[in-house]
Design a protein around this motif. Structure first.
Motif, PDB file in Angstrom:
ATOM      1  N   GLN A 129       6.938   1.973  -6.286  1.00  0.00           N
ATOM      2  CA  GLN A 129       7.235   0.974  -5.224  1.00  0.00           C
ATOM      3  C   GLN A 129       6.560  -0.431  -5.142  1.00  0.00           C
ATOM      4  N   SER A 130       5.204  -0.307  -5.118  1.00  0.00           N
ATOM      5  CA  SER A 130       4.338  -1.454  -5.037  1.00  0.00           C
ATOM      6  C   SER A 130       4.725  -2.286  -6.230  1.00  0.00           C
TER       7      SER A 130
ATOM      8  N   ASP B 164       0.727  -1.183   0.022  1.00  0.00           N
ATOM      9  CA  ASP B 164       0.117   0.014   0.042  1.00  0.00           C
ATOM     10  C   ASP B 164       0.749   1.386  -0.009  1.00  0.00           C
ATOM     11  N   GLY B 165       2.063   1.212  -0.510  1.00  0.00           N
ATOM     12  CA  GLY B 165       3.128   2.237  -0.613  1.00  0.00           C
ATOM     13  C   GLY B 165       2.718   3.011  -1.962  1.00  0.00           C
TER      14      GLY B 165
END
Lengths: 262, 338
Positions: free
Chosen positions: A247-248, A242-243
């Protein structure tokens, strides 16, 4: 045109339970619904009746409370219902079920067309429709997505396949099984509901359809369920990402690469 | 008459695979079944036979041997160009009566699931649908057939002790093909369509290979599925793009199909198809139980949604929280970068 629609009462999706003795689905004391595919089968039959005239009969095999699914069928346009209910039918596999239904169809007599849903959502076999056709030595069309033409002697239908479709003409009498794409079932009306409530629904026993007892129920079923298991649970180790998006996504691709999936 | 033929069971030998022939080509599921049949035949000390009903297919027979068949029983006839289930069932039933196989396997495809139930009735034998596991009971040699029911909520093991042959349809993509062995050879037995076996009950008027719209979800390794969260048909273009990069197929929830964003072919779930892909991407699908029963047997489930608390996000192996209109393009970029 006389059309028989085979309908099944199935457990509501949330209530699947198995009898440890017989290994078959427990059908007593749980909420049942009409098999969703069968609603398309009823609608297809009612549309044919409206177009070329005739009679629509809903037929089911099951315990006495299966009458409710027959009433549902009458509510949306079927003319009458027949229930096959007898201890002798208990424990039937698809061979014995299609045999009993085919006997009932012969008993009804002068049937031009049998319509079934593609499959029932409990057993998921899709075997009963073709099984009925085989017992009657009638042609069949399965996974029907469209009825292009029907007259007293033949039916032309589009069959859905994994890779497209084909258009086939079968001689009547015939059995067809339908998919959801074929129509949009009508909404029941109050008038229909009242008509259905008033109807007397006959219950036929094995003797009424002239069935050979050796071919019914558990006796007449070649297959035996020897055990049932819950499926292996999922490895409950969910990764929640959930970033920030980049990144996810990088992490997701990593998860896929670790498993050699991309 | 449904005769219990248990006393005669010793007469029934060999494991049969009924080939799936599409547009003149023997399909992959046939080779998967040959792989499964090989193991069963070894356990029974018998042979693998592949039965091919097709039109001009003799050139493909060697591939069947390379894939594990010992015998190819071929009936080559122009009328098998199209799928006339009634006639095929008649021929298969006769071949079964003549050659007495112990086991008959067929792909659980739309065609297999239409054809084999007819044969099971005509041949008076038991049939198990959509198997995902097959083994031989070491005690008595029976075929143990495992299949999911209730949309994968239970796994049932089924046997058929008193009737031969034992018949099963088997899900595509579940069994493994054998490595191709070009040194393997086998025997060809040529059969023919008898004059009275073309029943004339069905005519195929048109065949349409719908490569644009149809989608072989049962056969796909990757399924990229979308739901209400895609907001429209345009959203599905993005999924198609992702599907192309991973050689996958596009699936959809009922909500997306009912909204007219994608054709019904794509629908996964209780009133659509049950799928068993290696990877299932659920994009903007909340995961009603009717959808979950159609896809929960997939090996690796990835969900993308703004809401982390939906049933699908809870079920998923990887749950990506966020805006799928940002995540999916980024994912396409990242996957393409190798």
């Amino acid at each position: 045109m006389r059309i028989v629609v085979c309908v099944k009462q199935v457990p509501g999706t949330h209530d699947a339970k198995i009898d440890p003795e017989t290994k078959r689905i427990i059908r007593e004391g749980i909420k049942v619904v009409i098999n969703p595919f069968d609603t398309y089968a009823i609608e297809a039959a009612v549309q044919i009746k409206e177009e070329i005239g005739g009679e629509v009969i809903v037929l089911s095999m099951g315990p006495s409370r299966a009458i409710t699914v027959l009433r549902e069928g009458i509510t949306v346009g079927a003319d009458r219902g027949i229930l096959l209910s007898d201890r002798a039918f208990g424990g039937s596999d698809t061979w014995a079920t299609s045999y009993a239904l085919s006997r009932a169809i012969e008993t009804i007599g002068d049937v031009d067309l049998v319509i079934c849903g593609k499959q029932a959502i409990d057993g998921d076999t899709a075997q009963v429709g073709p099984g009925i056709a085989a017992h009657l030595s009638w042609p069949q069309a399965t996974y029907v997505m469209d009825i292009a033409d029907i007259n007293s002697g033949s039916l032309t239908a589009r069959r859905m396949h994994e890779d497209g479709w084909d258009l086939c003409a079968v001689k009547l009498p015939a059995v067809i099984t339908v998919v959801k794409d074929i129509n949009q079932p009508r909404v029941p009306t109050l008038k229909g509901r009242l008509a259905a409530e008033k109807q007397e629904i006959p219950i036929w026993k094995a003797a009424d359809i002239g069935a050979d007892p050796e071919r019914l129920g558990l006796n007449g079923s070649p297959t035996r369920v020897v055990k049932t298991n819950p499926p292996q649970g999922r490895m409950k180790k969910s990764v929640v990402l959930d970033g920030p998006v980049e990144q996810s996504v990088r992490r997701l691709v990593q998860e896929l690469r670790q498993r050699s999936l991309v | 008459m449904l005769t219990n033929n248990a006393e005669a069971r010793e007469e029934y030998r060999n494991i049969w695979v009924v080939a799936e022939v599409l547009a003149g080509e023997i399909q992959k599921v046939t080779y998967e079944l040959l792989g499964a049949a090989r193991g069963l035949a070894e356990a029974r000390g018998s042979e693998v036979w592949c039965v091919v009903l097709g039109n001009q297919i003799s050139s493909q027979v060697d591939a069947l041997f390379h894939g594990g068949a010992d015998v190819a029983l071929v009936v080559d006839d122009p009328s098998f160009m199209n799928f006339v289930d009634e006639d095929q069932a008649t021929v298969l039933t006769r071949l079964i009566r003549t050659h007495k196989p112990e086991v008959v396997l067929c792909g659980a495809t739309t065609r297999g699931r239409a054809l084999i139930p007819r044969v099971a009735v005509d041949a008076n034998c038991g049939l198990t649908a959509d198997c995902t596991g097959l083994s031989i009971d070491p005690e008595n040699g029976d075929l143990l057939q495992t299949r999911p029911a209730f949309g994968g909520n239970i796994l049932a093991t089924i046997r058929c002790s008193n009737h031969r042959p034992q018949m099963a349809t088997v899900r595509p993509r579940v069994m493994n093909e054998l490595p191709v062995d070009t040194s393997r050879t086998g025997r060809v037995i040529t059969g023919k369509l008898e004059a009275d076996e073309a029943g004339g009950l069905k005519q195929i008027l048109k065949v349409f290979q719908d490569s644009e719209n149809s989608v072989n979800l049962a056969d796909a390794r990757f399924i990229i599925a979308g739901g209400r969260g895609l907001k429209g048909a345009d959203g599905f273009k993005m999924l198609k793009d992702l599907a192309e990069r991973v050689h996958g197929a596009v699936g959809a929830s009922r909500a997306a199909v009912d909204s007219g964003w994608v054709p019904y072919y794509h629908q996964v779930g209780q009133t659509g198809q049950t799928v068993q892909a290696t990877v299932y991407f659920a994009c903007g699908i909340s995961g009603q139980i009717q959808h979950l029963v159609g896809m929960q047997s997939c090996d690796f489930i990835i969900a993308i949604d703004r809401n982390p608390d939906t049933p699908l996000m809870q079920l998923a192996d990887v749950a990506v929280v966020g805006d799928l209109f940002e995540i999916i393009p980024q994912l396409i970029k990242e996957i393409s970068r190798t």
